[in-house]
Design an enzyme around this catalytic site. Structure first.
Site, PDB file in Angstrom:
ATOM      1  N   LYS A   1      -4.466   4.330  -9.495  1.00 52.92           N
ATOM      2  CA  LYS A   1      -3.709   3.461  -8.580  1.00 52.92           C
ATOM      3  C   LYS A   1      -4.579   2.232  -8.367  1.00 52.92           C
ATOM      4  O   LYS A   1      -5.651   2.326  -7.774  1.00 52.92           O
ATOM      5  CB  LYS A   1      -3.466   4.188  -7.265  1.00 52.92           C
ATOM      6  CG  LYS A   1      -2.891   3.321  -6.142  1.00 52.92           C
ATOM      7  CD  LYS A   1      -2.632   4.135  -4.872  1.00 52.92           C
ATOM      8  CE  LYS A   1      -2.098   3.276  -3.733  1.00 52.92           C
ATOM      9  NZ  LYS A   1      -1.801   4.057  -2.515  1.00 52.92           N
TER      10      LYS A   1
ATOM     11  N   LYS B   1       7.569   4.949  -9.814  1.00 56.21           N
ATOM     12  CA  LYS B   1       8.279   5.782  -8.837  1.00 56.21           C
ATOM     13  C   LYS B   1       9.782   5.752  -9.105  1.00 56.21           C
ATOM     14  O   LYS B   1      10.291   4.787  -9.675  1.00 56.21           O
ATOM     15  CB  LYS B   1       7.998   5.294  -7.412  1.00 56.21           C
ATOM     16  CG  LYS B   1       6.581   5.617  -6.949  1.00 56.21           C
ATOM     17  CD  LYS B   1       6.383   5.367  -5.459  1.00 56.21           C
ATOM     18  CE  LYS B   1       4.928   5.662  -5.071  1.00 56.21           C
ATOM     19  NZ  LYS B   1       4.665   5.475  -3.628  1.00 56.21           N
TER      20      LYS B   1
ATOM     21  N   ASN C   1      -5.331   7.692  -4.016  1.00 55.07           N
ATOM     22  CA  ASN C   1      -6.287   6.886  -3.245  1.00 55.07           C
ATOM     23  C   ASN C   1      -7.637   7.561  -3.491  1.00 55.07           C
ATOM     24  O   ASN C   1      -8.057   8.433  -2.748  1.00 55.07           O
ATOM     25  CB  ASN C   1      -5.903   6.868  -1.766  1.00 55.07           C
ATOM     26  CG  ASN C   1      -4.566   6.181  -1.562  1.00 55.07           C
ATOM     27  OD1 ASN C   1      -4.286   5.155  -2.184  1.00 55.07           O
ATOM     28  ND2 ASN C   1      -3.717   6.752  -0.728  1.00 55.07           N
TER      29      ASN C   1
ATOM     30  N   TRP D   1       5.951  -3.523   5.965  1.00 62.12           N
ATOM     31  CA  TRP D   1       5.651  -2.236   6.577  1.00 62.12           C
ATOM     32  C   TRP D   1       6.590  -1.954   7.759  1.00 62.12           C
ATOM     33  O   TRP D   1       6.628  -0.856   8.285  1.00 62.12           O
ATOM     34  CB  TRP D   1       4.189  -2.205   7.068  1.00 62.12           C
ATOM     35  CG  TRP D   1       3.206  -2.009   5.954  1.00 62.12           C
ATOM     36  CD1 TRP D   1       3.489  -1.735   4.645  1.00 62.12           C
ATOM     37  CD2 TRP D   1       1.779  -2.063   6.043  1.00 62.12           C
ATOM     38  NE1 TRP D   1       2.331  -1.637   3.909  1.00 62.12           N
ATOM     39  CE2 TRP D   1       1.259  -1.832   4.741  1.00 62.12           C
ATOM     40  CE3 TRP D   1       0.882  -2.294   7.087  1.00 62.12           C
ATOM     41  CZ2 TRP D   1      -0.102  -1.813   4.463  1.00 62.12           C
ATOM     42  CZ3 TRP D   1      -0.492  -2.279   6.805  1.00 62.12           C
ATOM     43  CH2 TRP D   1      -0.967  -2.036   5.512  1.00 62.12           C
TER      44      TRP D   1
ATOM     45  N   GLU E   1       7.415  13.530   2.485  1.00 62.12           N
ATOM     46  CA  GLU E   1       6.903  12.536   3.422  1.00 62.12           C
ATOM     47  C   GLU E   1       8.028  11.838   4.197  1.00 62.12           C
ATOM     48  O   GLU E   1       7.895  11.572   5.380  1.00 62.12           O
ATOM     49  CB  GLU E   1       6.096  11.496   2.634  1.00 62.12           C
ATOM     50  CG  GLU E   1       5.653  10.314   3.468  1.00 62.12           C
ATOM     51  CD  GLU E   1       4.887   9.265   2.646  1.00 62.12           C
ATOM     52  OE1 GLU E   1       4.644   9.482   1.444  1.00 62.12           O
ATOM     53  OE2 GLU E   1       4.524   8.231   3.229  1.00 62.12           O
TER      54      GLU E   1
ATOM     55  N   GLU F   1       7.734   9.031 -11.531  1.00 56.48           N
ATOM     56  CA  GLU F   1       7.003   9.731 -10.472  1.00 56.48           C
ATOM     57  C   GLU F   1       7.954  10.029  -9.322  1.00 56.48           C
ATOM     58  O   GLU F   1       8.635   9.133  -8.820  1.00 56.48           O
ATOM     59  CB  GLU F   1       5.849   8.843  -9.976  1.00 56.48           C
ATOM     60  CG  GLU F   1       5.069   9.458  -8.821  1.00 56.48           C
ATOM     61  CD  GLU F   1       3.931   8.559  -8.319  1.00 56.48           C
ATOM     62  OE1 GLU F   1       3.315   7.845  -9.133  1.00 56.48           O
ATOM     63  OE2 GLU F   1       3.662   8.575  -7.110  1.00 56.48           O
TER      64      GLU F   1
ATOM     65  N   GLU G   1      -2.054  -1.232  -2.064  1.00 56.66           N
ATOM     66  CA  GLU G   1      -2.409  -0.737  -0.738  1.00 56.66           C
ATOM     67  C   GLU G   1      -3.928  -0.651  -0.549  1.00 56.66           C
ATOM     68  O   GLU G   1      -4.462   0.353  -0.084  1.00 56.66           O
ATOM     69  CB  GLU G   1      -1.748   0.621  -0.486  1.00 56.66           C
ATOM     70  CG  GLU G   1      -0.241   0.554  -0.576  1.00 56.66           C
ATOM     71  CD  GLU G   1       0.461   1.857  -0.269  1.00 56.66           C
ATOM     72  OE1 GLU G   1       1.536   1.803   0.322  1.00 56.66           O
ATOM     73  OE2 GLU G   1      -0.059   2.929  -0.636  1.00 56.66           O
TER      74      GLU G   1
ATOM     75  N   ASP H   1       9.880   3.278  -1.987  1.00 58.71           N
ATOM     76  CA  ASP H   1       8.874   4.324  -1.781  1.00 58.71           C
ATOM     77  C   ASP H   1       9.452   5.686  -1.405  1.00 58.71           C
ATOM     78  O   ASP H   1       9.384   6.067  -0.233  1.00 58.71           O
ATOM     79  CB  ASP H   1       7.893   3.881  -0.692  1.00 58.71           C
ATOM     80  CG  ASP H   1       6.625   4.712  -0.703  1.00 58.71           C
ATOM     81  OD1 ASP H   1       6.483   5.523  -1.625  1.00 58.71           O
ATOM     82  OD2 ASP H   1       5.794   4.535   0.197  1.00 58.71           O
TER      83      ASP H   1
ATOM     84  N   ARG I   1       9.714  -6.828  -1.464  1.00 55.83           N
ATOM     85  CA  ARG I   1       8.867  -5.783  -2.045  1.00 55.83           C
ATOM     86  C   ARG I   1       9.571  -5.074  -3.205  1.00 55.83           C
ATOM     87  O   ARG I   1       8.929  -4.629  -4.164  1.00 55.83           O
ATOM     88  CB  ARG I   1       8.501  -4.786  -0.939  1.00 55.83           C
ATOM     89  CG  ARG I   1       7.783  -3.558  -1.439  1.00 55.83           C
ATOM     90  CD  ARG I   1       7.241  -2.754  -0.284  1.00 55.83           C
ATOM     91  NE  ARG I   1       6.886  -1.412  -0.710  1.00 55.83           N
ATOM     92  CZ  ARG I   1       6.539  -0.452   0.125  1.00 55.83           C
ATOM     93  NH1 ARG I   1       6.478  -0.678   1.426  1.00 55.83           N
ATOM     94  NH2 ARG I   1       6.225   0.752  -0.330  1.00 55.83           N
TER      95      ARG I   1
END
Ligand code: BDP
Length: 707
Positions: free
Chosen positions: A301, A374, A224, A548, A407, A401, A305, A379, A350
């Site tokens: 990126k 990823k 980001n 989400w 997290e 990735e 998002e 995620d 998603r």
């Protein structure tokens, strides 16, 4: 005799120093503690002196050799111009005068490989550590020291190794104000404010640690991205870091904010097909290379998002990536473009969106573009099936990735060794184009979201260091196995006593499965609380975007639970090769670990144990909590066998983990029971509190939240 006396004094000194200076974990797996007396003479005879040419990387290699030998064997192995006796360690490249005549089989080892061989030079018994390039020698020295660290003999050596992947990079999600997104180890280690004037010696230790496991690149900034890092005064800071890392074979990369031309220079657009925009990036990239001639490249990126990107101008990801790739190409730079995209406007699962957007672009990217995917399609969950893009873009080099920072696996305090998770992803068979084409075989590189910060122990916990270590080892060899890596790490980090490493490795190997069990068993995923993702939130259903919300992922109702990704549902399974898809879509054949990832099933569905799905879920939650209690007991038994400060830190963290595993278990059961209305199976305790009690828990200051 004098040598023996010196060694006794050295041991005494080390013991005293050890007592006075408790270990903090700062030394990572490069602790270089004194070896036991029975090994010391044997090793010392093999490292009496060394020869090496000058040159920054050679000096780094020689420096590490001296540091390791001083720590482990208690003396400084002098550097000499020539081999003056038995026990010389000869460091050099294929063209070094002492090495060239040996005719070693170096060619097949590439630029970064190395060879360690016992040899005879001028009648003396020596050990040669050689590479085609100096960086290979550096890697070889770390391997040589590891032999001592793990108490292997130094006689009759014939070791050769080379990385299987070219790109082995860390991704730091570090902001310019030192805040680390999803970081649980303090602030960013990049002290930008003091750069370039002051280069913290920690940067060198960072480089040593990375080189010891073969990491050869580091993206310094958050995906980001903040365009400011591309300003001249920031590039001067980046240059200072690049100078520290260069001798260690590590290139620096930056993240590029797609709208930088607008933000930094007031351009009207960032449209990748606008010649002014392309010109702006070309000039910017030229400027970067004037400052940092071996700059690695950019990571982007885009249109993910809320980040800007080519879709803002109705251009494809390939058009956006290629424009930047063209700016980098003349300098040999690489453009890493992330495939982590999903759109608010897109109502489709998603799981399917990245594939839908990127797969059709296969073959449309420039040669110096790497698409970064990823490990799973959602995620970084505690468990996900491999991403369907692996194997599906044969004309495009892909990076895998992974997230080293935890997290979704309990932040820094939960002990979760991620080696088994990465092994599982890497060994998944894509069946593209044929059986046996595992993810490990189709990727060109690996990127790991770093778990490194300003904490004394670097990673937020002692055991999280193992994930940094394992990441490097898997990047070097994606066919590697998690258990031997854990063994190496445990021996180097906690000492060679099997009574210590045995229980530690056992804890590590079971730890990730424990997290899966107490957080997201049987293929559930994304049930974490909002924003920071700390703790459970399976009831959350009020967030702006459907995907989400945890309820989007588990779809539990009175009838059952799970996400139907078969033909009767979103059919995401069909994005995999037919053999894989058939397996995932068949509730009888799908591995039970992915059961609810692909299937919505009644609570009464029979699990493979014969229990109902509901009962099985409860059993798994309890199994997870029990595993943590088991780890606590194993660790208690190690008291006095490892240094007290690190021991106490791990003890405390395991207690936190036990409490939080119980929290996850209780809150999840309380919630799912409110939906299923089923009684708990006999012998399984009711949650400690009512559901509302768990729902009321707020932790707005939990660390690492995106901002
Ligand atoms: C998610 C993180 C978010 C990142 C995003 C990404 O929650 O902070 O920005 O991934 O990878 O896992 O871009």
């Amino acid at each position: 005799m004098r040598q023996v006396l010196a060694f006794i004094l050295f041991l005494l000194g080390a013991a005293l120093a050890g007592g006075a200076r408790a270990e903090t974990g700062y030394d990572l797996w490069l602790r270089y503690q004194p070896v036991e007396a029975q090994w010391r003479e044997r090793y010392a005879a093999r490292v009496t002196h060394f020869t090496a040419a000058d040159g920054p990387t050679m000096l780094a290699a020689a420096g590490e050799l001296r540091r390791g030998v001083a720590g482990m064997l208690g003396y400084d192995p002098a550097r000499r111009e020539a081999v003056t006796g038995d026990g010389a360690v000869v460091l050099g490249t294929a063209t070094s005068p002492l090495i060239a005549p040996l005719g070693l089989p170096l060619t097949r080892l590439g630029a970064e490989g190395y060879l360690i061989r016992s040899a005879v030079i001028q009648g003396k018994r020596v050990t040669v550590i050689a590479g085609n390039e100096e960086v290979g020698v550096l890697y070889g020295v770390f391997r040589f020291l590891k032999l001592i660290q793990t108490r292997q003999p130094l006689d009759g050596l014939d070791i050769s190794d080379a990385p299987k992947l070219r790109v082995r990079v860390l991704n730091h999600w570090d902001n310019l104000d030192r805040y680390v997104e999803r970081g649980y180890a303090g602030q960013s280690i990049w002290d930008w404010q003091k750069l370039p004037g002051h280069k913290d010696p920690r940067y060198t230790d960072y480089a040593r640690a990375n080189a010891s496991i073969g990491i050869n690149g580091t993206v310094l900034t958050n995906v980001n991205a903040n365009a400011d890092v591309l300003r001249p005064e920031w590039l001067a800071k980046v240059k200072a870091l690049a100078e520290v890392f260069r001798p260690y074979g590590i290139k620096v990369y930056l993240t590029a904010r797609f709208s930088a031309p607008i933000e930094l220079s007031g351009l009207k657009t960032a449209d990748p097909l606008d010649p002014q925009v392309a010109h702006w990036w070309k000039a910017k990239v030229d400027e970067i290379y004037r400052v940092i001639p071996d700059f690695g490249g950019l990571l982007v990126k885009a249109n993910s998002e809320g980040q800007p990107g080519p879709s803002d101008y109705k251009r494809t990801h390939a058009e956006g990536a290629n424009m930047l790739a063209d700016a980098l190409a003349p300098h040999g730079g690489t453009l890493m473009w992330r495939a982590f995209v999903y759109a608010a406007e897109n109502p489709d699962d998603r799981h399917k969106q990245a594939y839908a957007e990127f797969q059709p672009l296969d073959g449309k990217f420039r040669d110096n573009v790497l698409v970064q995917v990823k490990n799973g399609a959602i995620d970084f969950q505690p468990r996900e099936p491999f991403h369907p893009l692996f194997g599906a873009m044969p004309k495009t080099p892909l990076l895998m990735e992974v997230q080293i920072t935890k997290e979704y696996l309990g932040f820094a305090t939960h002990l979760a060794y991620l080696g088994p998770m990465w092994e599982e992803a890497l060994q998944a068979d894509t069946y593209r184009p044929r059986k046996g084409m595992t993810v490990a075989k189709v990727i060109r590189g690996v990127a790991g979201v770093a778990n490194i910060g300003s904490d004394m122990n670097w990673s937020g916990s002692q055991f999280d260091q193992a994930n940094w270590y394992a990441f490097g080892r898997f990047a070097w060899d994606p066919e590697a196995k998690a258990e031997p890596i854990a063994k190496d790490w445990a021996a180097m980090t906690w000492g060679n006593d099997p009574a210590v490493t045995g229980p530690i490795v056992a804890m590590m190997m079971a730890s990730r499965e424990a997290v899966v069990d107490y957080m997201t068993p049987l293929g559930l995923g994304h049930l974490m609380a909002t924003g920071h993702h700390y703790g459970p939130g399976p009831w959350v259903s009020d967030l702006a975007r459907p995907e989400w919300n945890p309820v989007y992922y588990h779809k539990a109702d009175a009838g059952g639970i799970g996400f139907d990704r078969t033909a009767t549902g979103t059919n995401a399974a069909a994005q995999y090769a037919p053999e894989v898809a058939a397996n995932f879509a068949d509730r009888k054949r799908v591995p039970e670990r992915f059961l609810l990832w692909f299937h919505h099933l009644p609570w009464t569905y029979r699990a493979r144990s014969g229990r109902t799905l509901w009962d099985e879920l409860i059993v798994r939650y309890d199994r997870g909590v029990d595993a943590v209690t088991g780890m606590e007991a194993s660790w208690k038994a190690l008291e006095g066998k490892v240094d007290p400060r690190r021991w106490a830190e791990v003890r405390d963290f395991l207690a936190i983990q036990r409490d939080e595993a119980g929290w996850w278990r209780d809150a999840s059961i309380a919630y799912f029971q409110s939906v299923s209305k089923r009684p708990l199976p006999a012998g399984h305790a009711a949650p400690a509190h009512e559901l509302d009690w768990y729902k009321a828990i707020q932790t707005p200051y939990a660390p690492g939240n995106g901002k």
